[in-house]
Motif scaffolding. Structure first.
Motif, short mmCIF file in Angstrom:
data_model
loop_
_atom_site.label_atom_id
_atom_site.label_comp_id
_atom_site.label_asym_id
_atom_site.label_seq_id
_atom_site.Cartn_x
_atom_site.Cartn_y
_atom_site.Cartn_z
N ASP A 48 0.85 -1.19 0.00
CA ASP A 48 0.00 0.00 0.00
C ASP A 48 0.89 1.24 0.00
OD1 ASP A 48 -1.90 1.95 0.26
OD2 ASP A 48 -2.63 1.29 2.21
N ARG A 49 1.25 1.68 -1.19
CA ARG A 49 2.16 2.83 -1.28
C ARG A 49 1.56 4.11 -0.73
NH1 ARG A 49 5.30 1.73 -7.05
NH2 ARG A 49 5.59 -0.48 -6.65
N ASP A 50 0.23 4.19 -0.72
CA ASP A 50 -0.41 5.38 -0.14
C ASP A 50 -0.18 5.47 1.36
OD1 ASP A 50 -1.38 6.16 -2.62
OD2 ASP A 50 -3.32 5.18 -2.34
#
Length: 82
Positions: A48-50
């Protein structure tokens, strides 16, 4: 060669506080793609790069940042107040 630093749960998932990475990536996002392709533990850390923040040579930036001339990239979760 770029020093890649991992903090908090990112470090826990990868199992390393830092490593030196030989890369052909031109952006932070490409570097992450290379790391994720290495092993499952990187895929778990960057799933989850966010939920991640990134600093390039100790300046906060985003995943589109260029790696030209960069010596250090650090990944960490967002900071919370308190």
């Amino acid at each position: 060669m770029i020093d890649v630093l991992y903090f908090a749960w990112v470090r826990e998932r990868i199992g390393l506080p830092k490593e030196q990475v030989e890369t052909s990536a031109t952006t932070v996002a490409e570097l992450v793609d290379e790391l994720v392709a290495r092993e499952e533990r990187y895929a778990a850390a960057f799933a989850d790069r966010d939920a991640l923040r990134v600093a390039v040579d100790q300046d906060l930036t985003d995943f589109s940042a260029s790696l030209a001339g960069v010596r250090e990239v650090a990944f960490f979760p967002p900071m919370t107040g308190g």
